[in-house]
Design a protein around this motif. Structure first.
Motif, mmCIF file in Angstrom:
data_model
loop_
_atom_site.group_PDB
_atom_site.id
_atom_site.type_symbol
_atom_site.label_atom_id
_atom_site.label_comp_id
_atom_site.label_asym_id
_atom_site.label_seq_id
_atom_site.Cartn_x
_atom_site.Cartn_y
_atom_site.Cartn_z
ATOM 1 N N LEU A 13 5.855 30.990 9.344
ATOM 2 C CA LEU A 13 6.498 30.280 10.449
ATOM 3 C C LEU A 13 7.958 30.685 10.530
ATOM 4 O O LEU A 13 8.694 30.597 9.546
ATOM 5 C CB LEU A 13 6.401 28.768 10.240
ATOM 6 N N ILE A 14 8.370 31.152 11.704
ATOM 7 C CA ILE A 14 9.772 31.490 11.955
ATOM 8 C C ILE A 14 10.341 30.444 12.903
ATOM 9 O O ILE A 14 9.780 30.199 13.984
ATOM 10 C CB ILE A 14 9.912 32.891 12.595
ATOM 11 N N VAL A 15 11.430 29.822 12.507
ATOM 12 C CA VAL A 15 12.092 28.804 13.344
ATOM 13 C C VAL A 15 13.506 29.267 13.639
ATOM 14 O O VAL A 15 14.256 29.627 12.722
ATOM 15 C CB VAL A 15 12.127 27.431 12.634
ATOM 16 N N THR A 16 13.863 29.271 14.917
ATOM 17 C CA THR A 16 15.241 29.569 15.317
ATOM 18 C C THR A 16 15.749 28.403 16.154
ATOM 19 O O THR A 16 15.005 27.839 16.964
ATOM 20 C CB THR A 16 15.327 30.904 16.095
ATOM 21 N N HIS A 17 17.012 28.041 15.942
ATOM 22 C CA HIS A 17 17.494 26.775 16.488
ATOM 23 C C HIS A 17 19.001 26.822 16.723
ATOM 24 O O HIS A 17 19.756 27.318 15.884
ATOM 25 C CB HIS A 17 17.148 25.648 15.493
ATOM 26 N N VAL A 18 19.415 26.326 17.871
ATOM 27 C CA VAL A 18 20.834 26.101 18.140
ATOM 28 C C VAL A 18 20.940 24.855 19.017
ATOM 29 O O VAL A 18 20.189 24.694 19.979
ATOM 30 C CB VAL A 18 21.503 27.328 18.827
ATOM 31 N N GLY A 19 21.817 23.928 18.640
ATOM 32 C CA GLY A 19 21.970 22.686 19.396
ATOM 33 C C GLY A 19 21.422 21.488 18.643
ATOM 34 O O GLY A 19 21.483 21.430 17.418
ATOM 35 N N ASP A 20 20.871 20.528 19.395
ATOM 36 C CA ASP A 20 20.429 19.281 18.750
ATOM 37 C C ASP A 20 19.007 18.874 19.125
ATOM 38 O O ASP A 20 18.675 17.688 19.131
ATOM 39 C CB ASP A 20 21.399 18.134 19.082
ATOM 40 N N SER A 21 18.162 19.860 19.446
ATOM 41 C CA SER A 21 16.743 19.575 19.698
ATOM 42 C C SER A 21 15.964 19.950 18.443
ATOM 43 O O SER A 21 15.827 21.138 18.130
ATOM 44 C CB SER A 21 16.241 20.375 20.911
ATOM 45 N N PRO A 22 15.462 18.963 17.700
ATOM 46 C CA PRO A 22 14.915 19.237 16.375
ATOM 47 C C PRO A 22 13.532 19.879 16.368
ATOM 48 O O PRO A 22 12.751 19.745 17.308
ATOM 49 C CB PRO A 22 14.848 17.839 15.732
ATOM 50 N N VAL A 23 13.250 20.565 15.277
ATOM 51 C CA VAL A 23 11.913 21.058 14.962
ATOM 52 C C VAL A 23 11.486 20.342 13.685
ATOM 53 O O VAL A 23 12.219 20.351 12.687
ATOM 54 C CB VAL A 23 11.898 22.584 14.739
ATOM 55 N N CYS A 24 10.318 19.697 13.730
ATOM 56 C CA CYS A 24 9.841 18.916 12.591
ATOM 57 C C CYS A 24 8.481 19.412 12.131
ATOM 58 O O CYS A 24 7.674 19.883 12.939
ATOM 59 C CB CYS A 24 9.730 17.435 12.957
ATOM 60 N N LEU A 25 8.221 19.271 10.849
ATOM 61 C CA LEU A 25 6.936 19.626 10.258
ATOM 62 C C LEU A 25 6.291 18.361 9.711
ATOM 63 O O LEU A 25 6.903 17.631 8.921
ATOM 64 C CB LEU A 25 7.141 20.638 9.124
ATOM 65 N N PHE A 26 5.051 18.105 10.143
ATOM 66 C CA PHE A 26 4.279 16.984 9.606
ATOM 67 C C PHE A 26 3.262 17.543 8.620
ATOM 68 O O PHE A 26 2.428 18.369 8.986
ATOM 69 C CB PHE A 26 3.566 16.239 10.737
ATOM 70 N N ARG A 27 3.369 17.099 7.372
ATOM 71 C CA ARG A 27 2.470 17.612 6.317
ATOM 72 C C ARG A 27 2.157 16.494 5.327
ATOM 73 O O ARG A 27 3.061 15.809 4.854
ATOM 74 C CB ARG A 27 3.111 18.785 5.587
ATOM 75 N N ASN A 28 0.864 16.310 5.068
ATOM 76 C CA ASN A 28 0.412 15.332 4.071
ATOM 77 C C ASN A 28 1.001 13.942 4.301
ATOM 78 O O ASN A 28 1.419 13.252 3.362
ATOM 79 C CB ASN A 28 0.764 15.810 2.656
ATOM 80 N N GLY A 81 -3.733 22.174 8.205
ATOM 81 C CA GLY A 81 -3.538 20.795 8.647
ATOM 82 C C GLY A 81 -2.123 20.465 9.067
ATOM 83 O O GLY A 81 -1.859 19.355 9.548
ATOM 84 N N ASP A 82 -1.170 21.390 8.892
ATOM 85 C CA ASP A 82 0.207 21.143 9.320
ATOM 86 C C ASP A 82 0.271 20.925 10.831
ATOM 87 O O ASP A 82 -0.505 21.510 11.595
ATOM 88 C CB ASP A 82 1.107 22.340 8.989
ATOM 89 N N ARG A 83 1.212 20.074 11.241
ATOM 90 C CA ARG A 83 1.530 19.941 12.658
ATOM 91 C C ARG A 83 3.027 20.150 12.844
ATOM 92 O O ARG A 83 3.831 19.646 12.064
ATOM 93 C CB ARG A 83 1.137 18.561 13.190
ATOM 94 N N LEU A 84 3.377 20.919 13.865
ATOM 95 C CA LEU A 84 4.784 21.142 14.201
ATOM 96 C C LEU A 84 5.131 20.337 15.432
ATOM 97 O O LEU A 84 4.335 20.245 16.377
ATOM 98 C CB LEU A 84 5.042 22.623 14.484
ATOM 99 N N LEU A 85 6.322 19.795 15.449
ATOM 100 C CA LEU A 85 6.829 19.049 16.598
ATOM 101 C C LEU A 85 8.163 19.642 17.026
ATOM 102 O O LEU A 85 9.086 19.739 16.224
ATOM 103 C CB LEU A 85 7.015 17.569 16.239
ATOM 104 N N LEU A 86 8.249 20.067 18.293
ATOM 105 C CA LEU A 86 9.513 20.478 18.900
ATOM 106 C C LEU A 86 9.823 19.457 19.982
ATOM 107 O O LEU A 86 8.969 19.172 20.833
ATOM 108 C CB LEU A 86 9.413 21.881 19.510
#
Length: 204
Positions: A13-28, A81-86
């Motif tokens: 998984l490659i995540v690139t980010h600038v600003g204040d909109s989060p990327v979250c990972l839901f695991r277990n 089973g991971d879920r990503l939230l943007l």
């Protein structure tokens, strides 16, 4: 302007980010933030105290030359089973991590259904970014991506098309199964370029 992008290449998984909109990972059962907001309060010694008034003031963003605007780029490993939230801070400011985790934990819900539930939670709490009926409503929708095997609750016939087992059918998978692009476009009810089991069943 803020930008958050997540790209999966197999289990990378490659995540690139600038600003204040989060990327979250839901695991277990737990929600983890993979990004750190580029806001003025995060640069102060006491973000939760005196710095709180600067929590919506961006310190880095696209279009602000003096801030550099360079994104953070990080690499992670995905697990089954991971879920990503943007999403935007319009969700995370109003809905706490525990409530978000509860929605993402519902194995029977598709990614599209999880997005709709999260939007409704934010709106019920007075959502201040976008409201129902707004021309820009779609821009405020969170994005949920499921990695790994199909949950048992999804129809067995779905697996014929969902060859990468991410809970969604992309156009390339659809075409590989010998189906026509025109039908895919018709069934893609939210226009995001992917078919979920929910969309398929609603269309039929």
């Amino acid at each position: 302007t803020t930008l958050s992008v997540a790209m999966s290449l197999g289990d990378d998984l490659i995540v690139t980010h600038v600003g204040d909109s989060p990327v979250c990972l839901f695991r277990n059962g737990h929600l983890h933030r993979l990004t750190r907001d580029h806001t003025m309060d995060q640069q102060l010694p006491d973000p939760a105290g005196a710095g709180a008034r600067f929590r919506n003031v961006l310190s880095r963003a696209i279009g602000i030359p003096e801030s550099g605007g360079a994104p953070d780029v990080c690499r992670y490993k995905l697990a089954d089973g991971d879920r990503l939230l943007l999403c935007t801070d319009g969700l995370t400011d109003l809905v706490d991590d525990a409530a978000i985790a509860r929605e993402l934990a519902r194995d029977s819900s598709s990614a599209d259904a999880a997005c709709e539930a999260l939007v409704n939670l934010a709106l019920d709490r007075g959502g201040r970014d976008k409201r129902r009926g707004s021309d820009d409503e779609e821009d405020a929708r969170p994005v949920v991506y499921r990695y790994g095997k199909l949950p048992n609750e999804l129809p067995s016939w779905f697996e014929k098309y969902d060859t990468d087992h991410d809970g969604m059918v992309g156009l390339y998978e659809w075409r590989r199964a010998g189906e026509k692009t025109e039908k895919f476009v018709e069934m893609d009810l939210n226009g995001d370029g992917y078919l979920t089991a929910d969309e398929w069943l609603r269309w039929s």
